[in-house]
Design a protein around this motif. Sequence first.
Motif, PDB file in Angstrom:
ATOM      1  N   PRO A  79       0.999  -1.008   0.203  1.00 29.56           N
ATOM      2  CA  PRO A  79      -0.022  -0.111  -0.312  1.00 29.56           C
ATOM      3  C   PRO A  79       0.925   1.182   0.067  1.00 29.56           C
ATOM      4  N   GLY A  80       0.475   2.140  -0.875  1.00 31.36           N
ATOM      5  CA  GLY A  80       1.150   3.541  -0.984  1.00 31.36           C
ATOM      6  C   GLY A  80       2.404   3.379  -1.643  1.00 31.36           C
ATOM      7  N   MET A  81       3.158   2.502  -2.067  1.00 28.17           N
ATOM      8  CA  MET A  81       4.315   2.435  -2.572  1.00 28.17           C
ATOM      9  C   MET A  81       4.540   3.146  -3.887  1.00 28.17           C
ATOM     10  N   PHE A  82       3.496   2.859  -4.774  1.00 27.81           N
ATOM     11  CA  PHE A  82       3.427   3.286  -6.167  1.00 27.81           C
ATOM     12  C   PHE A  82       4.261   4.797  -6.603  1.00 27.81           C
ATOM     13  N   PRO A  83       3.728   5.793  -5.953  1.00 31.00           N
ATOM     14  CA  PRO A  83       4.264   7.157  -6.019  1.00 31.00           C
ATOM     15  C   PRO A  83       5.785   7.240  -5.806  1.00 31.00           C
ATOM     16  N   LEU A  84       6.572   6.141  -5.089  1.00 25.44           N
ATOM     17  CA  LEU A  84       7.868   6.190  -4.683  1.00 25.44           C
ATOM     18  C   LEU A  84       8.676   5.327  -5.647  1.00 25.44           C
ATOM     19  N   MET A  85       7.855   4.649  -6.278  1.00 29.58           N
ATOM     20  CA  MET A  85       8.503   3.619  -7.312  1.00 29.58           C
ATOM     21  C   MET A  85       9.162   4.010  -8.427  1.00 29.58           C
ATOM     22  N   THR A  86      10.354   3.825  -8.721  1.00 28.94           N
ATOM     23  CA  THR A  86      10.855   3.998 -10.338  1.00 28.94           C
ATOM     24  C   THR A  86      10.129   3.287 -11.290  1.00 28.94           C
ATOM     25  N   ALA A  87      10.393   3.580 -12.584  1.00 36.03           N
ATOM     26  CA  ALA A  87      10.084   2.788 -13.635  1.00 36.03           C
ATOM     27  C   ALA A  87      10.705   1.257 -13.638  1.00 36.03           C
ATOM     28  N   GLY A  88      11.510   1.234 -13.253  1.00 35.38           N
ATOM     29  CA  GLY A  88      12.232  -0.294 -13.018  1.00 35.38           C
ATOM     30  C   GLY A  88      11.454  -1.072 -12.062  1.00 35.38           C
ATOM     31  N   GLN A  89      11.154  -0.597 -11.139  1.00 32.82           N
ATOM     32  CA  GLN A  89      10.334  -1.131  -9.869  1.00 32.82           C
ATOM     33  C   GLN A  89       9.017  -1.508 -10.383  1.00 32.82           C
ATOM     34  N   ARG A  90       8.594  -0.629 -11.212  1.00 28.39           N
ATOM     35  CA  ARG A  90       7.080  -0.617 -11.616  1.00 28.39           C
ATOM     36  C   ARG A  90       7.302  -2.116 -12.681  1.00 28.39           C
ATOM     37  N   GLU A  91       8.144  -2.048 -13.345  1.00 26.52           N
ATOM     38  CA  GLU A  91       8.124  -3.019 -14.374  1.00 26.52           C
ATOM     39  C   GLU A  91       8.843  -4.178 -14.068  1.00 26.52           C
ATOM     40  N   GLY A  92       9.004  -4.423 -12.750  1.00 25.02           N
ATOM     41  CA  GLY A  92       9.671  -5.749 -12.386  1.00 25.02           C
ATOM     42  C   GLY A  92      11.054  -5.840 -12.704  1.00 25.02           C
ATOM     43  N   ARG A  93      11.636  -4.868 -12.992  1.00 21.29           N
ATOM     44  CA  ARG A  93      13.307  -5.074 -13.190  1.00 21.29           C
ATOM     45  C   ARG A  93      14.115  -4.770 -11.794  1.00 21.29           C
ATOM     46  N   ASN A  94      13.457  -4.102 -11.074  1.00 18.02           N
ATOM     47  CA  ASN A  94      14.272  -3.934  -9.744  1.00 18.02           C
ATOM     48  C   ASN A  94      13.081  -4.002  -8.470  1.00 18.02           C
ATOM     49  N   CYS A  95      13.774  -4.502  -7.269  1.00 17.50           N
ATOM     50  CA  CYS A  95      12.836  -4.706  -6.158  1.00 17.50           C
ATOM     51  C   CYS A  95      12.186  -3.479  -5.802  1.00 17.50           C
ATOM     52  N   PRO A  96      11.048  -3.494  -5.388  1.00 18.14           N
ATOM     53  CA  PRO A  96      10.288  -2.509  -5.222  1.00 18.14           C
ATOM     54  C   PRO A  96      10.865  -1.793  -3.698  1.00 18.14           C
ATOM     55  N   TRP A  97      11.609  -2.540  -2.655  1.00 13.23           N
ATOM     56  CA  TRP A  97      11.868  -2.035  -1.350  1.00 13.23           C
ATOM     57  C   TRP A  97      13.214  -1.457  -1.432  1.00 13.23           C
ATOM     58  N   CYS A  98      14.171  -2.475  -2.155  1.00 14.13           N
ATOM     59  CA  CYS A  98      15.743  -2.127  -2.083  1.00 14.13           C
ATOM     60  C   CYS A  98      16.381  -1.778  -3.511  1.00 14.13           C
ATOM     61  N   ASN A  99      15.569  -1.790  -4.488  1.00 13.91           N
ATOM     62  CA  ASN A  99      15.804  -1.234  -5.585  1.00 13.91           C
ATOM     63  C   ASN A  99      16.924  -2.010  -6.355  1.00 13.91           C
TER      64      ASN A  99
END
Length: 170
Positions: A79-99
């Motif tokens: 919850p609430g992570m979308f605004p803080l995520m990079t394009a890579g995190q949204r697309e599954g290329r980077n971990c949403p927590w540690c990048n």
Amino acid sequence: MSTVEIRVVGWCAWHQDAADDVRVIQVDEQGSGRGGVRYACGPCRKRHKLVPLVEQELPRRGPAATAVEACAGLLILMPGMFPLMTAGQREGRNCPWCNEPVDTETGVDLGERHLDRAQTVIHPRACRPCAHREATSSFAHHCRMCERCRQDEYCPDKMPLRRLAIETRS
């Protein structure tokens, strides 16, 4: 020997007041804002025919999905992570927590997530250490909030969470 009754008191999002026996109904993974978790009390669940999140069916993800992939999309909440995520995190290329960079071999697929407010769909994938941490946290949260688990009864949702936490250990 006396028994101790555990009360779960929280905010019911449906009648907008504190209540006993609240259960998680919905997780808002919003595209803007911080998202959140919506709880409902027993009378509101009955009145509005609300099904607690832990009792909702897991989404079908195809025959090739592993046990981890089959439940990670529903059981690991963001919850609430979308605004803080990079394009890579949204697309599954980077971990949403540690990048950290991840791919289909090294990452845990967190499932397709539809973000209605942002009018978008994301496909996050987590590294195994972060997936393990989040699965362990979700397992502990579930055990505190689930009425069946609190009463030491069989819970069909407890085991997939535990398995997810075990399978994502490093």
